[in-house]
Scaffold this motif. Structure first.
Motif, PDB file in Angstrom:
ATOM      1  N   SER A   4      -6.986   0.773   7.188  1.00  0.00           N
ATOM      2  CA  SER A   4      -6.259  -0.093   6.249  1.00  0.00           C
ATOM      3  C   SER A   4      -6.050   0.605   4.914  1.00  0.00           C
ATOM      4  O   SER A   4      -7.006   1.096   4.292  1.00  0.00           O
ATOM      5  N   GLN A   5      -4.794   0.634   4.434  1.00  0.00           N
ATOM      6  CA  GLN A   5      -4.507   1.160   3.104  1.00  0.00           C
ATOM      7  C   GLN A   5      -4.881   0.163   2.023  1.00  0.00           C
ATOM      8  O   GLN A   5      -5.089   0.541   0.873  1.00  0.00           O
ATOM      9  N   LYS A   6      -4.974  -1.099   2.381  1.00  0.00           N
ATOM     10  CA  LYS A   6      -5.363  -2.117   1.403  1.00  0.00           C
ATOM     11  C   LYS A   6      -6.851  -2.033   1.070  1.00  0.00           C
ATOM     12  O   LYS A   6      -7.251  -2.179  -0.082  1.00  0.00           O
ATOM     13  N   PHE A   7      -7.672  -1.810   2.068  1.00  0.00           N
ATOM     14  CA  PHE A   7      -9.123  -1.892   1.870  1.00  0.00           C
ATOM     15  C   PHE A   7      -9.822  -0.525   1.913  1.00  0.00           C
ATOM     16  O   PHE A   7     -11.000  -0.430   1.568  1.00  0.00           O
ATOM     17  N   GLN A   8      -9.122   0.512   2.348  1.00  0.00           N
ATOM     18  CA  GLN A   8      -9.684   1.870   2.368  1.00  0.00           C
ATOM     19  C   GLN A   8     -11.018   1.925   3.124  1.00  0.00           C
ATOM     20  O   GLN A   8     -11.960   2.607   2.728  1.00  0.00           O
ATOM     21  N   TYR A  30      -4.963  -6.602  12.636  1.00  0.00           N
ATOM     22  CA  TYR A  30      -4.173  -6.279  11.441  1.00  0.00           C
ATOM     23  C   TYR A  30      -4.994  -6.657  10.209  1.00  0.00           C
ATOM     24  O   TYR A  30      -5.933  -7.474  10.274  1.00  0.00           O
ATOM     25  N   ASP A  31      -4.636  -6.065   9.088  1.00  0.00           N
ATOM     26  CA  ASP A  31      -5.296  -6.427   7.832  1.00  0.00           C
ATOM     27  C   ASP A  31      -4.411  -7.407   7.062  1.00  0.00           C
ATOM     28  O   ASP A  31      -3.193  -7.450   7.250  1.00  0.00           O
ATOM     29  N   TYR A  32      -5.017  -8.221   6.194  1.00  0.00           N
ATOM     30  CA  TYR A  32      -4.249  -9.197   5.425  1.00  0.00           C
ATOM     31  C   TYR A  32      -4.914  -9.414   4.062  1.00  0.00           C
ATOM     32  O   TYR A  32      -6.130  -9.285   3.894  1.00  0.00           O
ATOM     33  N   ASP A  33      -4.098  -9.705   3.097  1.00  0.00           N
ATOM     34  CA  ASP A  33      -4.538 -10.048   1.738  1.00  0.00           C
ATOM     35  C   ASP A  33      -3.509 -11.032   1.197  1.00  0.00           C
ATOM     36  O   ASP A  33      -2.473 -10.645   0.670  1.00  0.00           O
ATOM     37  N   ASN A  34      -3.800 -12.292   1.359  1.00  0.00           N
ATOM     38  CA  ASN A  34      -2.813 -13.336   1.058  1.00  0.00           C
ATOM     39  C   ASN A  34      -3.458 -14.464   0.269  1.00  0.00           C
ATOM     40  O   ASN A  34      -4.296 -15.214   0.796  1.00  0.00           O
ATOM     41  N   LYS A  81      -8.675 -12.523   2.383  1.00  0.00           N
ATOM     42  CA  LYS A  81      -8.649 -11.107   2.721  1.00  0.00           C
ATOM     43  C   LYS A  81      -9.474 -10.850   3.974  1.00  0.00           C
ATOM     44  O   LYS A  81     -10.438 -11.563   4.255  1.00  0.00           O
TER      45      LYS A  81
END
Length: 267
Positions: free
Chosen positions: A61-65, A134-138, A142
């Motif tokens: 994930s690029q959001k959470f590294q 999938y990753d999510y941040d909404n 998260k």
């Protein structure tokens, strides 16, 4: 083979806890969100592969590294005693979601439409599901989620219907029930008849009484008031007596001879 490729896993032998396919939720924009809440045995190799796929998705994930943020969630949890009416203790629970109606198959591979599978989806039904992660941040939510790509209904299992509750506290223990839903027949109230009675009786009563009363009373009253009956003059006697009473008195109109003689001129 449960592991389809590095992005997809087929989890077999799942139990439906909640059907959100035939009755989907909606997102903020009013679009349907299709979901199956599923339970699988804790020792299932398919579940282990699913958890590995979730960890791989977090690492990529690029959001959470690769690090789950505070408050973030992983998609697979374990049911605890007291949850789901104590029917799924120790089972692994996960939600598989999609924004479109997923493909649904029979266990023989036949593609089904909603008219064919609608009655086959219920709590307790057995299914095999194809999923990805999938990753999510909404809006503060998260974590790693599970996407639903399709599933097959294992109708041959003849799984009984189950009521698993909401996954929180066992409400049946609080209210003394056994956890099974009981359908109550609503008490039918008789229809209110007064407005109908008023609609049926009042116009009829008005039509029967008012015009008749108007026809009977008003013209008669009009005839009495507008055209009074002329009363004949009081009769004073017979016609002859009336004529004589109207003629001048002969005693007053005839000049006496003596008076006439006295009236002659003097010669």
């Amino acid at each position: 083979m449960p592991m389809i490729d590095e992005n997809y896993v087929k989890v077999c032998g799942c139990t439906i806890v909640w059907d959100g396919i035939t009755a989907p939720d909606k997102d903020q924009n009013g679009q349907p969100k299709y979901k199956l809440k599923l339970a699988a045995s804790a020792g299932s190799p398919d579940v282990m592969l699913l958890e590995q796929l979730a960890q791989s998705t977090l690492q990529a994930s690029q959001k959470f590294q690769g690090v789950l943020p505070p408050g973030g969630r992983m998609p697979v949890t374990q049911a605890q005693p007291g949850e789901y009416n104590n029917l799924l203790n120790g089972y692994m629970i996960f939600n598989a979601k999609t924004g479109k109606l997923p493909d649904v198959y029979s266990e023989t591979g036949q593609l089904l439409d909603i008219m064919q599978y609608g009655q086959l989806l219920y709590g307790g039904q057995q299914v095999d599901v194809l999923v990805h992660c999938y990753d999510y941040d909404n809006m503060g939510n998260k974590g790693i989620g599970i996407g639903l790509d399709g599933f097959a209904i294992i109708a041959s299992a003849q799984a009984p219907r189950q009521s698993f509750g909401t996954g929180g506290i066992n409400t049946a223990n609080v209210f003394g029930g056994g956890g099974a839903a009981v359908q109550q027949n609503p008490v039918m109230q008789p229809p209110v008849q007064q407005p109908q009675q008023f609609a049926q009786q009042q116009p009829q009563q008005f039509a029967q009484q008012q015009p008749q009363q108007f026809a009977q009373q008003q013209p008669q009253q009009f005839a009495q008031q507008q055209h009074p009956v002329m009363q004949p003059p009081a009769q004073l006697g017979s016609p002859m007596q009336q004529y004589q009473s109207q003629q001048p008195d002969p005693q007053q109109s005839i000049i006496q001879p003596m008076q006439a003689h006295n009236m002659l001129p003097t010669q």
